[in-house]
Design a protein around this motif. Structure first.
Motif, PDB file in Angstrom:
ATOM      1  N   VAL A  55      82.490  46.007  68.677  1.00 38.48           N
ATOM      2  CA  VAL A  55      81.227  46.706  68.885  1.00 38.48           C
ATOM      3  C   VAL A  55      80.477  46.883  67.572  1.00 38.48           C
ATOM      4  O   VAL A  55      81.072  46.959  66.495  1.00 38.48           O
ATOM      5  N   VAL A  56      79.159  46.959  67.656  1.00 35.59           N
ATOM      6  CA  VAL A  56      78.342  47.162  66.455  1.00 35.59           C
ATOM      7  C   VAL A  56      77.691  48.536  66.443  1.00 35.59           C
ATOM      8  O   VAL A  56      77.058  48.921  65.462  1.00 35.59           O
ATOM      9  N   GLY A  57      77.821  49.293  67.534  1.00 32.29           N
ATOM     10  CA  GLY A  57      77.228  50.626  67.602  1.00 32.29           C
ATOM     11  C   GLY A  57      77.940  51.470  68.638  1.00 32.29           C
ATOM     12  O   GLY A  57      79.030  51.128  69.103  1.00 32.29           O
ATOM     13  N   SER A  58      77.315  52.574  69.030  1.00 35.46           N
ATOM     14  CA  SER A  58      77.942  53.492  69.988  1.00 35.46           C
ATOM     15  C   SER A  58      77.547  53.202  71.426  1.00 35.46           C
ATOM     16  O   SER A  58      78.036  53.864  72.343  1.00 35.46           O
ATOM     17  N   SER A  59      76.670  52.204  71.644  1.00 33.20           N
ATOM     18  CA  SER A  59      76.142  51.990  72.992  1.00 33.20           C
ATOM     19  C   SER A  59      76.227  50.533  73.434  1.00 33.20           C
ATOM     20  O   SER A  59      75.488  50.113  74.318  1.00 33.20           O
ATOM     21  N   ASP A  60      77.141  49.763  72.845  1.00 32.96           N
ATOM     22  CA  ASP A  60      77.228  48.339  73.159  1.00 32.96           C
ATOM     23  C   ASP A  60      77.524  48.068  74.631  1.00 32.96           C
ATOM     24  O   ASP A  60      77.097  47.052  75.178  1.00 32.96           O
ATOM     25  N   ILE A  61      78.277  48.926  75.281  1.00 35.43           N
ATOM     26  CA  ILE A  61      78.658  48.663  76.666  1.00 35.43           C
ATOM     27  C   ILE A  61      77.693  49.301  77.655  1.00 35.43           C
ATOM     28  O   ILE A  61      77.949  49.332  78.851  1.00 35.43           O
ATOM     29  N   GLY A  62      76.557  49.817  77.158  1.00 34.97           N
ATOM     30  CA  GLY A  62      75.553  50.370  78.049  1.00 34.97           C
ATOM     31  C   GLY A  62      75.785  51.804  78.446  1.00 34.97           C
ATOM     32  O   GLY A  62      75.029  52.358  79.244  1.00 34.97           O
ATOM     33  N   LEU A  63      76.824  52.432  77.920  1.00 35.17           N
ATOM     34  CA  LEU A  63      77.115  53.841  78.198  1.00 35.17           C
ATOM     35  C   LEU A  63      77.043  54.640  76.902  1.00 35.17           C
ATOM     36  O   LEU A  63      77.344  54.113  75.827  1.00 35.17           O
ATOM     37  N   PRO A  64      76.667  55.909  76.996  1.00 33.75           N
ATOM     38  CA  PRO A  64      76.625  56.750  75.785  1.00 33.75           C
ATOM     39  C   PRO A  64      78.020  57.206  75.396  1.00 33.75           C
ATOM     40  O   PRO A  64      78.484  58.266  75.807  1.00 33.75           O
ATOM     41  N   LEU A  65      78.700  56.433  74.583  1.00 33.13           N
ATOM     42  CA  LEU A  65      80.086  56.742  74.228  1.00 33.13           C
ATOM     43  C   LEU A  65      80.194  57.731  73.081  1.00 33.13           C
ATOM     44  O   LEU A  65      81.201  58.431  72.964  1.00 33.13           O
ATOM     45  N   GLY A  66      79.195  57.782  72.211  1.00 36.29           N
ATOM     46  CA  GLY A  66      79.258  58.666  71.051  1.00 36.29           C
ATOM     47  C   GLY A  66      78.646  60.027  71.332  1.00 36.29           C
ATOM     48  O   GLY A  66      78.137  60.296  72.420  1.00 36.29           O
ATOM     49  N   PRO A  67      78.673  60.915  70.344  1.00 39.08           N
ATOM     50  CA  PRO A  67      78.049  62.226  70.488  1.00 39.08           C
ATOM     51  C   PRO A  67      76.551  62.092  70.748  1.00 39.08           C
ATOM     52  O   PRO A  67      75.895  61.187  70.230  1.00 39.08           O
ATOM     53  N   VAL A  78      86.707  54.873  67.128  1.00 37.04           N
ATOM     54  CA  VAL A  78      87.745  55.263  68.086  1.00 37.04           C
ATOM     55  C   VAL A  78      87.769  56.777  68.244  1.00 37.04           C
ATOM     56  O   VAL A  78      87.761  57.314  69.365  1.00 37.04           O
ATOM     57  N   GLU A  79      87.813  57.493  67.139  1.00 37.56           N
ATOM     58  CA  GLU A  79      87.877  58.947  67.184  1.00 37.56           C
ATOM     59  C   GLU A  79      86.664  59.545  67.901  1.00 37.56           C
ATOM     60  O   GLU A  79      86.782  60.472  68.707  1.00 37.56           O
ATOM     61  N   ALA A  80      85.478  58.999  67.615  1.00 37.37           N
ATOM     62  CA  ALA A  80      84.243  59.580  68.145  1.00 37.37           C
ATOM     63  C   ALA A  80      84.027  59.270  69.615  1.00 37.37           C
ATOM     64  O   ALA A  80      83.359  60.041  70.317  1.00 37.37           O
ATOM     65  N   THR A  81      84.574  58.162  70.104  1.00 41.13           N
ATOM     66  CA  THR A  81      84.298  57.757  71.483  1.00 41.13           C
ATOM     67  C   THR A  81      85.400  58.126  72.469  1.00 41.13           C
ATOM     68  O   THR A  81      85.197  58.019  73.682  1.00 41.13           O
ATOM     69  N   LEU A  82      86.552  58.565  72.011  1.00 41.19           N
ATOM     70  CA  LEU A  82      87.648  58.889  72.930  1.00 41.19           C
ATOM     71  C   LEU A  82      87.274  59.944  73.974  1.00 41.19           C
ATOM     72  O   LEU A  82      87.702  59.834  75.131  1.00 41.19           O
ATOM     73  N   PRO A  83      86.497  60.983  73.634  1.00 42.56           N
ATOM     74  CA  PRO A  83      86.111  61.939  74.689  1.00 42.56           C
ATOM     75  C   PRO A  83      85.366  61.277  75.848  1.00 42.56           C
ATOM     76  O   PRO A  83      85.596  61.621  77.012  1.00 42.56           O
ATOM     77  N   ALA A  84      84.501  60.331  75.549  1.00 45.28           N
ATOM     78  CA  ALA A  84      83.776  59.637  76.616  1.00 45.28           C
ATOM     79  C   ALA A  84      84.713  58.746  77.414  1.00 45.28           C
ATOM     80  O   ALA A  84      84.612  58.651  78.645  1.00 45.28           O
ATOM     81  N   TRP A  85      85.636  58.062  76.733  1.00 41.52           N
ATOM     82  CA  TRP A  85      86.603  57.240  77.452  1.00 41.52           C
ATOM     83  C   TRP A  85      87.437  58.101  78.387  1.00 41.52           C
ATOM     84  O   TRP A  85      87.787  57.677  79.497  1.00 41.52           O
ATOM     85  N   ARG A  86      87.770  59.293  77.932  1.00 40.66           N
ATOM     86  CA  ARG A  86      88.578  60.184  78.775  1.00 40.66           C
ATOM     87  C   ARG A  86      87.823  60.542  80.054  1.00 40.66           C
ATOM     88  O   ARG A  86      88.392  60.522  81.153  1.00 40.66           O
TER      89      ARG A  86
END
Length: 484
Positions: free
Chosen positions: A218-230, A154-162
């Motif tokens: 989710v099992v990783g940072s790219s499950d939804i096909g978008l780069p959500l993590g750093p 959650v913490e790592a992907t919030l910037p991408a969600w924003r």
């Protein structure tokens, strides 16, 4: 389009959990009331659409004990004092963390990642990158690997969600404000400010819930096909991998390694196709620009609004006054996003299968499990249907995977991967319907184009130039000029 106005809300198939999930009887406020355009409710209450909907403040506070009442007033104060953007991201983060802490519907709780799991993830990603060297010409895109808990995801992907959600929320908010006549805007300045604060909290609450639920799947940072993590950081979630592999009859190490292959493949693609991220996020922004509000309906309600009858406005909201219209612009943007995501996921599926098939006895079974997971409404489909009304069609993903596999047979790994040099070189939606036609279309001489591009850039480069493709465009009546 999603049934939820604005496209925001909890994924439709996800049951409630934690304290809210236990309150299912109507008296406790846990049941679902009439359609709620914002899906917003205070903790411990039935929300605006639940019991007491005729009196919103009674719905908020009527059934609370003194302890809950204090928390409710504190949250209300946070809502009204918010002066940020279209989404209250502090509240979104808080709600997401609370949702994660409640655990998932199967009773699995989040937990800190121990040293053994961290080491296992690092080794799996390292081995996956070695295997992928034989399956793609794109070099490694992960400079590090991490094992995340759900809360850390959650913490790592919030910037991408924003970045993904703000354009949609801002467009909805602006559309609502633009409808009011100028004289009314001047008179209702403080009220509009309060409504914006409330709107930011409402968006934040729903996004926080959606992200919190997604963190349990989710099992990783790219499950939804978008780069959500750093960028450059391959991430896996051991607690969710354990749940994913349960009852599959596949050794845990093989499950982890196969999922590491998918994560590492996504990292390669997003690291070495620099235009891809902006292309995907830009499609979401294009959708947001197409959002319109039913102005006639809103103006009618504003003109007849009686301050002594606030329930009138609540009833209008429940009738979907702000339901975004399915405009041609939105359809085009969603079509671009759907096709691009299908190509990303199809490429990853084809590349990972090529790398895993000779080495993992469970490769076929794991591949089919992931495909069925998506077909039955996995994280990607639920999240996009929730946020922007996009429902990924599994048929497109399978078509894209077959197309990439056929391209590998016809043009080799280098020829296949060279198509990512520019969006106009990629297959489009029509090509997914006729993959053989695209595969056997006159092949570009990539070696000559590489040389031309290198000379133009003043150095050696490995990307194909589009000039020849553009020059021959008119010679082939079937050509549809690349992307959507």
């Amino acid at each position: 389009m999603s049934d939820t106005p604005f496209g925001f809300g909890l994924p439709p198939e996800e049951p409630d959990d934690g304290d809210e999930g236990k309150k299912k009887d109507p008296q406790s406020g846990g049941g679902q009331g009439p359609a709620n355009p914002f899906g917003f409710g205070m903790p411990g209450a039935g929300g605006f659409g639940g019991p007491g909907a005729d009196n919103p403040f009674a719905a908020m506070f009527g059934s609370l004990n003194p302890t809950d009442l204090g928390a409710a007033f504190q949250q209300l104060g946070q809502m009204l004092s918010y002066e940020g953007g279209p989404v209250n991201w502090d509240m979104a983060k808080q709600i997401a963390r609370q949702t994660v802490s409640q655990g998932t519907a199967d009773g699995t709780k989040d937990a800190s990642v121990g040293p053994a799991d961290r080491k296992a993830v690092e080794e799996a990603v390292r081995l996956a990158d070695l295997w992928l060297d034989d399956a793609t010409s794109l070099p490694s895109g992960a400079h590090s690997s991490v094992a995340w808990s759900r809360a850390e995801w959650v913490e790592a992907t919030l910037p991408a969600w924003r970045e993904l959600v703000d354009p949609v929320a801002e467009r909805v908010g602006n559309a609502m404000g633009d409808v009011l006549p100028e004289e009314m805007q001047a008179m209702a300045g403080p009220l509009i400010g309060m409504m914006r604060s409330m709107g930011g909290a409402m968006f934040g609450t729903q996004i926080g819930q959606a992200v919190g639920v997604l963190a349990g799947e989710v099992v990783g940072s790219s499950d939804i096909g978008l780069p959500l993590g750093p960028a450059g950081k391959a991430a896996l979630l051991p607690v969710n991998i354990e749940t994913f592999g349960k009852d599959l009859g596949v050794p845990r190490d093989e499950v982890r390694l196969y999922l590491a292959l998918r994560e590492a493949a996504h990292q390669r693609l997003f690291a070495h196709v620099p235009w891809l991220r902006s292309h995907l996020f830009g499609a979401v922004d294009g959708y947001a620009r197409g959002i319109k509000v039913d102005t006639a309906k809103l103006e009618d309600v504003v003109g007849q609004f009686d301050p002594q009858n606030p329930e009138q406005l609540q009833e209008a909201l429940q009738q979907g006054m702000f339901q975004p219209e399915d405009t041609p612009e939105q359809k085009a943007a969603l079509a671009r996003l759907e096709t691009a995501l299908a190509l990303v996921e199809g490429w990853v599926d084809a590349v990972v299968h090529a790398a895993a098939k000779p080495r993992l006895s469970s490769a076929d079974a794991l591949r089919e499990t992931l495909r069925r997971r998506r077909a039955s409404g996995g994280p990607a489909e639920q999240t996009f249907a929730t946020l922007i009304g996009l429902e990924l069609r599994p048929r497109r993903l399978r078509d894209a995977s077959r197309l990439w596999a056929s391209l590998t047979d016809a043009r080799g790994v280098d020829g296949r991967d060279a198509l990512w040099a520019h969006p106009d070189m990629l297959p489009n939606a029509t090509d997914l319907d006729d993959p053989d036609g695209f595969v056997h279309r006159e092949q570009i001489d990539f070696s000559e184009l590489d040389k031309m591009l290198g000379e133009a850039a003043g150095g050696s480069a490995g990307k194909p130039n589009l000039k020849k493709d553009e020059d021959t465009e008119g010679d082939d009546p079937k050509k549809d000029n690349g992307t959507e």
